[in-house]
Design a protein around this motif. Structure first.
Motif, PDB file in Angstrom:
ATOM      1  N   LEU A 104     -10.817 -21.723  -0.272  1.00 13.93           N
ATOM      2  CA  LEU A 104     -10.446 -20.656   0.656  1.00 13.93           C
ATOM      3  C   LEU A 104      -9.466 -21.179   1.689  1.00 13.93           C
ATOM      4  N   TRP A 105      -8.397 -20.423   1.903  1.00 11.38           N
ATOM      5  CA  TRP A 105      -7.415 -20.740   2.946  1.00 11.38           C
ATOM      6  C   TRP A 105      -7.543 -19.714   4.065  1.00 11.38           C
ATOM      7  N   PRO A 106      -7.925 -20.111   5.269  1.00 13.21           N
ATOM      8  CA  PRO A 106      -7.899 -19.182   6.409  1.00 13.21           C
ATOM      9  C   PRO A 106      -6.512 -19.174   7.050  1.00 13.21           C
ATOM     10  N   ILE A 107      -5.846 -18.030   7.001  1.00  8.27           N
ATOM     11  CA  ILE A 107      -4.490 -17.883   7.547  1.00  8.27           C
ATOM     12  C   ILE A 107      -4.570 -17.046   8.815  1.00  8.27           C
ATOM     13  N   GLU A 108      -4.206 -17.637   9.949  1.00  6.04           N
ATOM     14  CA  GLU A 108      -4.319 -16.957  11.241  1.00  6.04           C
ATOM     15  C   GLU A 108      -2.957 -16.488  11.733  1.00  6.04           C
ATOM     16  N   THR A 109      -2.954 -15.306  12.338  1.00  5.99           N
ATOM     17  CA  THR A 109      -1.744 -14.769  12.962  1.00  5.99           C
ATOM     18  C   THR A 109      -1.575 -15.415  14.335  1.00  5.99           C
ATOM     19  N   ILE A 110      -0.447 -16.105  14.528  1.00  6.26           N
ATOM     20  CA  ILE A 110      -0.172 -16.751  15.816  1.00  6.26           C
ATOM     21  C   ILE A 110       0.548 -15.797  16.756  1.00  6.26           C
ATOM     22  N   GLY A 111       1.549 -15.074  16.270  1.00  8.13           N
ATOM     23  CA  GLY A 111       2.282 -14.128  17.107  1.00  8.13           C
ATOM     24  C   GLY A 111       3.747 -14.056  16.721  1.00  8.13           C
ATOM     25  N   ASP A 112       4.491 -13.202  17.414  1.00 12.35           N
ATOM     26  CA  ASP A 112       5.920 -13.018  17.143  1.00 12.35           C
ATOM     27  C   ASP A 112       6.726 -14.077  17.880  1.00 12.35           C
ATOM     28  N   GLU A 113       7.716 -14.655  17.182  1.00 11.25           N
ATOM     29  CA  GLU A 113       8.540 -15.728  17.727  1.00 11.25           C
ATOM     30  C   GLU A 113       9.973 -15.559  17.248  1.00 11.25           C
ATOM     31  N   SER A 114      10.896 -16.225  17.929  1.00  6.95           N
ATOM     32  CA  SER A 114      12.298 -16.274  17.508  1.00  6.95           C
ATOM     33  C   SER A 114      12.528 -17.573  16.746  1.00  6.95           C
ATOM     34  N   VAL A 115      13.058 -17.445  15.539  1.00  8.77           N
ATOM     35  CA  VAL A 115      13.352 -18.604  14.710  1.00  8.77           C
ATOM     36  C   VAL A 115      14.858 -18.824  14.697  1.00  8.77           C
ATOM     37  N   ARG A 116      15.275 -20.030  15.055  1.00  4.99           N
ATOM     38  CA  ARG A 116      16.704 -20.336  15.083  1.00  4.99           C
ATOM     39  C   ARG A 116      17.169 -20.743  13.694  1.00  4.99           C
ATOM     40  N   THR A 117      18.129 -20.021  13.128  1.00  3.65           N
ATOM     41  CA  THR A 117      18.682 -20.306  11.817  1.00  3.65           C
ATOM     42  C   THR A 117      20.181 -20.540  11.927  1.00  3.65           C
ATOM     43  N   ALA A 118      20.804 -20.855  10.791  1.00  7.29           N
ATOM     44  CA  ALA A 118      22.251 -21.079  10.782  1.00  7.29           C
ATOM     45  C   ALA A 118      23.016 -19.808  11.125  1.00  7.29           C
ATOM     46  N   GLU A 119      22.390 -18.652  10.964  1.00  8.85           N
ATOM     47  CA  GLU A 119      23.048 -17.381  11.261  1.00  8.85           C
ATOM     48  C   GLU A 119      22.550 -16.754  12.559  1.00  8.85           C
ATOM     49  N   GLY A 120      21.903 -17.546  13.385  1.00 10.19           N
ATOM     50  CA  GLY A 120      21.435 -17.052  14.671  1.00 10.19           C
ATOM     51  C   GLY A 120      19.924 -16.947  14.716  1.00 10.19           C
ATOM     52  N   PHE A 121      19.425 -16.356  15.789  1.00 11.43           N
ATOM     53  CA  PHE A 121      17.985 -16.224  15.971  1.00 11.43           C
ATOM     54  C   PHE A 121      17.473 -15.017  15.194  1.00 11.43           C
ATOM     55  N   VAL A 122      16.324 -15.207  14.560  1.00 13.66           N
ATOM     56  CA  VAL A 122      15.682 -14.157  13.767  1.00 13.66           C
ATOM     57  C   VAL A 122      14.260 -13.977  14.284  1.00 13.66           C
ATOM     58  N   GLN A 123      13.897 -12.741  14.586  1.00 14.52           N
ATOM     59  CA  GLN A 123      12.524 -12.455  15.015  1.00 14.52           C
ATOM     60  C   GLN A 123      11.591 -12.517  13.811  1.00 14.52           C
ATOM     61  N   ALA A 124      10.468 -13.186  13.968  1.00 20.73           N
ATOM     62  CA  ALA A 124       9.534 -13.365  12.857  1.00 20.73           C
ATOM     63  C   ALA A 124       8.117 -13.439  13.391  1.00 20.73           C
ATOM     64  N   ARG A 125       7.160 -13.183  12.505  1.00 16.48           N
ATOM     65  CA  ARG A 125       5.747 -13.305  12.858  1.00 16.48           C
ATOM     66  C   ARG A 125       5.224 -14.613  12.278  1.00 16.48           C
ATOM     67  N   HIS A 126       4.596 -15.396  13.137  1.00 20.94           N
ATOM     68  CA  HIS A 126       4.154 -16.742  12.784  1.00 20.94           C
ATOM     69  C   HIS A 126       2.703 -16.702  12.293  1.00 20.94           C
ATOM     70  N   PHE A 127       2.476 -17.317  11.119  1.00 17.58           N
ATOM     71  CA  PHE A 127       1.143 -17.456  10.556  1.00 17.58           C
ATOM     72  C   PHE A 127       0.869 -18.940  10.312  1.00 17.58           C
ATOM     73  N   MET A 128      -0.375 -19.361  10.510  1.00 21.01           N
ATOM     74  CA  MET A 128      -0.723 -20.768  10.351  1.00 21.01           C
ATOM     75  C   MET A 128      -2.039 -20.895   9.589  1.00 21.01           C
ATOM     76  N   ARG A 129      -2.068 -21.821   8.625  1.00 22.54           N
ATOM     77  CA  ARG A 129      -3.316 -22.087   7.934  1.00 22.54           C
ATOM     78  C   ARG A 129      -4.204 -22.958   8.814  1.00 22.54           C
ATOM     79  N   LEU A 130      -5.398 -22.472   9.088  1.00 27.03           N
ATOM     80  CA  LEU A 130      -6.338 -23.212   9.910  1.00 27.03           C
ATOM     81  C   LEU A 130      -6.951 -24.359   9.104  1.00 27.03           C
ATOM     82  N   PRO A 131      -7.552 -25.350   9.782  1.00 25.61           N
ATOM     83  CA  PRO A 131      -8.219 -26.436   9.048  1.00 25.61           C
ATOM     84  C   PRO A 131      -9.266 -25.877   8.098  1.00 25.61           C
ATOM     85  N   ARG A 132      -9.265 -26.378   6.873  1.00 25.30           N
ATOM     86  CA  ARG A 132     -10.198 -25.896   5.856  1.00 25.30           C
ATOM     87  C   ARG A 132     -11.542 -26.604   5.923  1.00 25.30           C
TER      88      ARG A 132
END
Length: 395
Positions: free
Chosen positions: A292-320
């Motif tokens: 089982l993988w527990p995937i938690e929603t961290i929140g909305d963040e700006s990701v810097r890419t080669a084409e500028g900043f992109v708004q995205a929702r951050h998810f993180m796998r918690l310790p198993r």
């Protein structure tokens, strides 16, 4: 005699004035020092947050979501069924199902895996149809009177191009190829690595009552033979080429990469359900085990890419498990149809592997992309995609 007296008087005046002058000079130096230190303290107090180490604190868990049947409108079910039948009647063979996986640790008991769906009766599961095809993926699937369940919307087909990094050093670029047609899907992730060849991961399967349903997952690392994980839904078992052992196949089971698209489809179907702290559990099978993988929603963040900043929702796998220091972070971007704009894996030793979006989504038909992005004419049109190699999980 008078000259001597005058000279003595002058020397006496100088002797008396020198201590006063020296004291004045030291007083000025001390005052300036205090003033400078005071100014420095005031500046540091105003900017102390700049020097504070960044502390990432996962939000407090507010909900735990588990595998449940997905919702689909009756009209969408009938159109997808007709589309699939029409294409098969046209003589086009069914797509060969290949799939790909990641190595989780301990398989759950079949009873525990299905306990999460105790609220879904047998009749409910029979009534729940397949998820949306790429032709109707432009809008989230809404529940109808004949189908109740979680909202689910498959992202539009296309190729995403990524820059790949290992510990911040850029390597050869890669892509993720994603295609959804009728009730079938295909995902191919590959990245060329110097000296060892191309690492390729492929997941092929169908869309069933619980969303993406991998049928075959393959993992090819350079010149090594491929490892295959098979999801036998008739027998209800997961089999591997790396081991003779088999595992029970729970509802909603995923491989390492279909899990990302399953998450994207769930978020795309109901973005408001994934607030910071919401955690969804996925059963994920690798090339010789599952967990089982527990995937938690961290929140909305700006990701810097080669084409500028992109708004995205951050998810993180918690310790198993206790002591698990390996992390997987995924950023899904609504402007890309909730496809991943960034994927990063952090190893226990601190090493990091990263995929960072560098090109636009290029769906076969612009009508399939609800995000409003335009095809990138400079993007590759080949069927294979590339992405950085995720490191094999260790038990």
């Amino acid at each position: 005699m008078s000259y001597i007296l005058v000279s003595d008087a002058v020397h006496a005046d100088r002797a008396r004035s020198e201590p006063r002058g020296r004291a004045l000079r030291w007083g000025l130096v001390l005052g300036a020092t205090i003033a400078l230190h005071g100014a420095a303290l005031l500046w540091f107090a105003a900017h102390r947050d700049t020097f504070a180490p960044e502390v990432v604190k996962p939000p407090v868990q507010i909900a735990l979501l588990t595998a449940r049947p997905i919702a689909r409108a009756a009209s969408e079910r009938s159109s997808a069924t007709a589309l699939g039948r029409g294409k098969r009647s046209a003589g086009r063979p069914a797509p060969v199902l290949h799939a790909l996986a990641r190595k989780p640790s301990a398989p759950p008991a079949p009873e525990a895996a299905r306990a999460t769906d105790a609220d879904a009766t047998t009749s409910d599961r029979a009534a729940v149809p397949h998820a949306a095809s790429s032709t109707d993926a432009a809008a989230p699937i809404a529940a109808s009177a004949t189908s109740a369940g979680v909202r689910f919307s498959v992202p539009p087909s296309g190729d995403l191009h990524y820059n790949t990094f290992y510990n911040g050093v850029e390597n050869a670029p890669g892509t993720i190829h994603w295609a959804s047609e009728g009730d079938d899907y295909e995902m191919v992730v590959s990245v060329p690595l110097p000296f060892v060849g191309t690492y390729t991961y492929a997941s092929h399967g169908r869309i069933d009552a619980f969303g993406l349903a991998p049928a075959r997952y393959t993992e090819k690392r350079g010149r090594r033979p491929e490892d295959v994980t098979t999801f036998d839904r008739t027998a209800g078992r997961i089999g591997f080429t790396r081991t003779s052992a088999t595992l029970a196949l729970p509802d909603g089971a995923q491989d390492r990469f279909s899990m990302v698209m399953q998450l994207a489809s769930l978020v795309r179907g109901d973005p408001n359900a994934y607030k910071p702290g919401v955690t969804r559990a996925f059963y994920v099978a690798d090339d010789d085990s599952g967990e089982l993988w527990p995937i938690e929603t961290i929140g909305d963040e700006s990701v810097r890419t080669a084409e500028g900043f992109v708004q995205a929702r951050h998810f993180m796998r918690l310790p198993r498990r206790e002591g698990d220091r390996r992390r997987i972070d995924v950023w899904l971007a609504p402007t890309l149809g909730w496809l991943p704009v960034r994927i990063m894996q952090t190893e226990p030793n601190g090493s990091q592997f990263e995929l960072l979006w560098r090109g636009r989504l290029a769906p076969p038909g612009a009508e399939n992309a609800s995000s409003g992005t335009t095809p990138d004419d400079s993007s590759d049109s080949g069927p294979a995609g590339s992405a950085p190699e995720p490191v094999r999980e260790q038990p």
